[in-house]
Structure formats: C-alpha cells, structure tokens
Design a protein around this motif. Structure first.
Motif, PDB file in Angstrom:
ATOM      1  N   ILE A 251      20.979   0.143  16.765  1.00 50.91           N
ATOM      2  CA  ILE A 251      20.289   0.313  15.492  1.00 50.91           C
ATOM      3  C   ILE A 251      21.190  -0.153  14.355  1.00 50.91           C
ATOM      4  O   ILE A 251      22.414  -0.213  14.483  1.00 50.91           O
ATOM      5  CB  ILE A 251      19.842   1.769  15.238  1.00 50.91           C
TER       6      ILE A 251
ATOM      7  N   MET B 119      20.833  -0.786   9.666  1.00 52.03           N
ATOM      8  CA  MET B 119      20.268  -0.205   8.455  1.00 52.03           C
ATOM      9  C   MET B 119      20.055  -1.277   7.400  1.00 52.03           C
ATOM     10  O   MET B 119      20.897  -2.162   7.213  1.00 52.03           O
ATOM     11  CB  MET B 119      21.218   0.882   7.932  1.00 52.03           C
TER      12      MET B 119
ATOM     13  N   THR C  44      15.749   2.127   9.227  1.00 59.09           N
ATOM     14  CA  THR C  44      16.381   1.729  10.486  1.00 59.09           C
ATOM     15  C   THR C  44      15.905   0.350  10.915  1.00 59.09           C
ATOM     16  O   THR C  44      14.718   0.040  10.840  1.00 59.09           O
ATOM     17  CB  THR C  44      16.071   2.744  11.587  1.00 59.09           C
TER      18      THR C  44
ATOM     19  N   TYR D 269      16.489  -2.607  14.276  1.00 55.65           N
ATOM     20  CA  TYR D 269      16.707  -2.504  15.713  1.00 55.65           C
ATOM     21  C   TYR D 269      17.171  -3.839  16.306  1.00 55.65           C
ATOM     22  O   TYR D 269      16.896  -4.916  15.781  1.00 55.65           O
ATOM     23  CB  TYR D 269      15.414  -2.076  16.410  1.00 55.65           C
TER      24      TYR D 269
ATOM     25  N   THR E  81      25.752   4.373  17.206  1.00 53.93           N
ATOM     26  CA  THR E  81      24.450   4.921  16.807  1.00 53.93           C
ATOM     27  C   THR E  81      24.608   6.252  16.089  1.00 53.93           C
ATOM     28  O   THR E  81      23.951   6.506  15.066  1.00 53.93           O
ATOM     29  CB  THR E  81      23.547   5.083  18.034  1.00 53.93           C
ATOM     30  N   ALA E  82      25.471   7.110  16.601  1.00 51.49           N
ATOM     31  CA  ALA E  82      25.705   8.405  15.965  1.00 51.49           C
ATOM     32  C   ALA E  82      26.240   8.217  14.544  1.00 51.49           C
ATOM     33  O   ALA E  82      25.838   8.937  13.611  1.00 51.49           O
ATOM     34  CB  ALA E  82      26.676   9.231  16.803  1.00 51.49           C
TER      35      ALA E  82
ATOM     36  N   LYS F 291      23.362   6.884  12.166  1.00 53.29           N
ATOM     37  CA  LYS F 291      22.416   7.951  11.828  1.00 53.29           C
ATOM     38  C   LYS F 291      23.007   8.915  10.808  1.00 53.29           C
ATOM     39  O   LYS F 291      22.310   9.386   9.900  1.00 53.29           O
ATOM     40  CB  LYS F 291      22.003   8.691  13.101  1.00 53.29           C
TER      41      LYS F 291
ATOM     42  N   MET G 274      23.014   7.190   7.373  1.00 46.44           N
ATOM     43  CA  MET G 274      21.660   7.122   6.827  1.00 46.44           C
ATOM     44  C   MET G 274      21.213   8.458   6.264  1.00 46.44           C
ATOM     45  O   MET G 274      20.589   8.526   5.202  1.00 46.44           O
ATOM     46  CB  MET G 274      20.680   6.636   7.904  1.00 46.44           C
ATOM     47  N   LYS G 275      21.533   9.539   6.960  1.00 47.10           N
ATOM     48  CA  LYS G 275      21.152  10.861   6.468  1.00 47.10           C
ATOM     49  C   LYS G 275      21.853  11.185   5.155  1.00 47.10           C
ATOM     50  O   LYS G 275      21.231  11.701   4.208  1.00 47.10           O
ATOM     51  CB  LYS G 275      21.470  11.934   7.501  1.00 47.10           C
TER      52      LYS G 275
ATOM     53  N   GLN H 283      20.192   9.126   2.435  1.00 49.04           N
ATOM     54  CA  GLN H 283      18.861   9.655   2.118  1.00 49.04           C
ATOM     55  C   GLN H 283      18.969  10.901   1.253  1.00 49.04           C
ATOM     56  O   GLN H 283      18.218  11.084   0.287  1.00 49.04           O
ATOM     57  CB  GLN H 283      18.101   9.981   3.412  1.00 49.04           C
TER      58      GLN H 283
END
Length: 461
Positions: A244, A246, A415, A417, A439-440, A443, A446-447, A450
């Motif tokens: 993934i 961004m 996200t 891909y 990936t971790a 994520k 991104m959090k 956000q």
C-alpha cells in the motif's frame, strides 16, 4: 561479507547451502550463490510483433450460434499498442471502469501518444508487451497495458531498495515486467476486460498470461501498480504480494462553490487559503482554464518549456517529449484541461489536468525559468482544480503523488495499492516480510495525518 541496505538492514551473510527463507531481520543467515558477478543484468529479446501465449477454452461457455462448441480464446503479447484497434482497446477500458468512472489514462489515445512520441518506448526503457485476449472471430475480449523495463523510473512505487538487495545477493533485478500507465500514479483497473458472461475467466487467463510471460522472459518480477481495490484483493489470491501507499485527494461534498467548501474547514485553514488566493490577483496574474480546442499548439510548446524547467530543477529527467503533449492534446480533446496563468499577454505558468468520468486528475505543473509568483503553484494546481471539479460536478480531484502540504489545502490521505509477483521464492519471503513492516508504518502515518486534518470535526465522517 557484510552488507547494508535500507531494505534488509545491516546483516552479516555467510555462504552456504540453506535458502533465503531462513532470513529474519537483523539475523545471521546463509544463501545460495546464483550469479558470479554482482549486479549483472539479463538481456531479454522481446517479441518483434506478436508473441503467442497460448490458447484457452472457456469452461461452461455458451454455445456458438447454437452449435454447442465451447468458446476458445487466444492470448498474445504485442510490441506496440498500434497493433490494437483503438475502438476495441477503448471498449475494454470502458467496460472495465464503467462510463461514470471513465479513466482517460487507460485510453488508446493516451497510451498511444506515449509510444508514438517516443516517451514510453524501448529507447527509454519501456518496451511495450501489451497482452491481448481474442476470441475465434478476432474480437478482443481483454487487454493489459504491460511493459518490459530495465529500470524503475517513472513508476511512483519505489523498489530501488529491492533492486539493491538483489544485487547484494548476486541476482539481477532487471529486467522486470511492469503493468501500469507510464509516468502516471493514477489508480484504475489494470486488467481491462469486456463485460461478458466470461469476464471472470478472461481476467484469470490474462493474469496467468502475465505470469507465464514473466517466466518466459526470465525476469525477476512482475509489478502491477495502482490497480483498483478489487483487483488488489483478487491478485493476492493469485500469489501476488500486496503493498500500500498514500496519496492526497480532494472530495466534493456536493459543494455549490469554493466558498461553501471553505466553510467545512477550520477557521485558521480557511483564512490561510483566502489569503493565498488574494495574492494571485495582487501580483497582476490572471488565471484561465482552457479545455479541448481552446488549447492551441503554441500553448503546448510553451507548456513543454515549463515542464522542462520543472524536470531540470526538480526531477533531473524529462520523461515526456514535446511531441507527446501535442499528440495527447489532439487525441484527448475535451478530456484535457490546461490551467494557465498570465501576466499581461505573457503565459507565465500552467498546470495540466485530465478529466475523467467522476474525477479531475492533476498531472504536471511548470512555470517560466527564474520566475516567482507567491502561491501560484497552489492556485494553479490545487484551488483551480477544486473550482473546476465543482463546476463540472466531479466527485474527486487527484493531485498527483506525494506532498503533505496538500493536506492543509483540503486534500486528504487516501490509500493506493500495488501488487508484486516475485519469481524467486526465497526473495519473495524476504520482500513479504518487508511489506508487513512497511504496511504497518504507512497505516500509522495515514491515521496521524487524518487525525490532524484541516476540516471541522465530523465533516469527514
């Protein structure tokens, strides 16, 4: 031998018989010697015209004209998109997206402009090997934009650390197969299949054909970048590693105008944007949005100068030729939107966008060499795109790759891909381990982004 890599970390290696599968991060492992010279490249002779990848029978196929004969399809790789009828390619593309989500980058017009202009060709390291599925009447049922590559430039999914790790082991990472739209980090379907009762079977056959071609060419890997979420999940079932990334997109919440969009933002962010936009007119700069036939050859010549100014100062490599812009503009028509900035009668900057079924795609920006106008980049690339999307009733603006500065201007993280088929099983396990950790991290970032966004509470929910 000890080696350091941002991909593998600092790991001491010892020659031996056990496989890479024993590798764990920051551990001691042994590996097999598979090449005598570090970093040697394999040479691959691509198909000159048409490379057969086999014939297939569609199970449970409807009878042909009542004869009860099963339908058969043939799959091949062609060395140029010119070998495929524009109407048939575009029919596959439209069926794959649906007209409401038409993706201009998947069109024959855009992809052929890249090849005809010398932008995505063998000389630039992009050897077309598009895969085509045809029935017995030579009707095209599916296509895949595919390239044999000798480098990783122009992809926007970064794997240089993978290549370095291969070379550290004495393996060749290049050439590789790349399923993508060259120089275009835009999400869209990559396996383009006609909407028939055999759609799922044709999809599976095309994926198998790509994997078979990877084996036939003896490449290290096959990469499918910026596929749809649905394709991403399907390809995991077929042995592809999942990755993934961004980007930052703007979403239209049925805004009637730009001010209504601003009212959804926190007061400080709203004030900042208004101040940035006021500075444009204060510098005697006029913004215009040109579309289709309003864009003249002189605009493309000037925009190419702007583009080269950007690449020379920022990227170092100009992927696209002057001829590309002329060809693409002529073929894409009203799907092209060029935002221009003028001071008096002089064009001083411009931003290139393409219009899809429900999305405005921001692509390239440039300005006069040595020129500086405060906030002009933000106005041309982000605010004018939002104005256009509201005017055209489009749901999304995709403003290209990277750029956390986009967040405070209303473009939020989403996200993206990619899928990766690695032929060496030992290296596949190592890359898989890397992707779990990456990936971790993505994520988590991104959090955090956000949670610190520019919108009022509950707007995004």
């Amino acid at each position: 031998m000890a080696t350091t890599s941002p991909f593998l970390g600092h790991v001491p290696f010892h020659l031996g018989k056990s496989s890479f599968g024993q590798f764990t991060h920051n551990s001691v492992c042994t590996f097999k010697v598979k090449a005598l010279f570090w970093g040697s490249k394999r040479s691959v002779k691509p198909a000159e015209k048409n490379l057969s990848l086999g014939e297939f029978t569609l199970s449970g196929a409807d009878s042909q004209e009542g004869t009860g004969t099963p339908e058969k399809i043939s799959v091949s790789a062609v060395s140029s998109i010119s070998e495929v009828s524009p109407d048939e390619w575009d029919s596959c593309s439209l069926d794959a997206t649906g007209r409401q989500q038409f993706n201009p980058f998947l069109s024959h017009g855009f992809l052929s402009s890249l090849e005809e202009s010398g932008s995505a060709v063998e000389g630039t390291g992009w050897i077309p090997q598009h895969i085509i599925a045809q029935d017995e009447s030579s009707n095209i049922l599916g296509v895949v934009p595919l390239y044999l590559k000798s480098h990783s430039y122009g992809e926007y999914v970064f794997d240089s650390s993978w290549a370095n790790a291969y070379y550290s082991y004495g393996l060749s990472y290049y050439p590789k197969l790349q399923c993508s739209v060259p120089f275009t980090p835009v999400t869209g379907p990559r396996i383009l299949v006609r909407n028939t009762s055999h759609r799922d079977q044709v999809f599976d056959i095309l994926v198998s054909a790509m994997k078979d071609l990877a084996v036939k060419f003896n490449v290290s890997s096959l990469h499918i970048t910026f596929p749809t979420t649905n394709e991403w999940h399907k390809l995991e079932e077929k042995g592809f590693l999942q990755r993934i990334g961004m980007q930052y997109h703007w979403k239209n919440r049925n805004y009637k105008n730009f001010d209504e969009f601003l009212m959804d933002m926190k007061q400080s962010k709203r004030k900042n944007i208004r101040q940035e936009r006021k500075k444009i007119s204060a510098q005697n700069v006029t913004m215009k949005r040109l579309r289709g036939s309003e864009i003249k050859a002189s605009h493309w010549d000037t925009f190419y100068k702007f583009y080269r100014n950007t690449t020379d100062n920022k990227w170092g490599t100009a992927y696209l030729t002057r001829d590309f812009f002329h060809r693409m503009g002529a073929k894409m028509g009203d799907n092209v939107l060029l935002v221009v900035a003028e001071e008096g009668d002089e064009l001083v900057a411009a931003a290139l966008n393409l219009i899809g079924g429900d999305t405005l795609y921001g692509r390239l920006w440039g300005c006069l060499p040595g020129a500086y106008y405060a906030n002009l980049h933000f106005e041309a690339c982000y605010y004018q795109a939002i104005d256009a999307a509201i005017e055209l009733n489009l749901s999304t603006v995709e403003a290209g790759a990277q750029g956390e500065h986009k967040i405070r201007r209303g473009y939020m993280p989403v996200t993206t891909y990619s899928c990766h088929y690695v032929l060496d099983e030992d290296f596949k396990r190592i890359i898989d381990d890397f992707l779990v950790r990456e990936t971790a991290q993505v994520k988590l970032v991104m959090k955090l982004l956000q949670d610190s966004g520019p919108f009022k509470e509950n707007i995004l929910s």
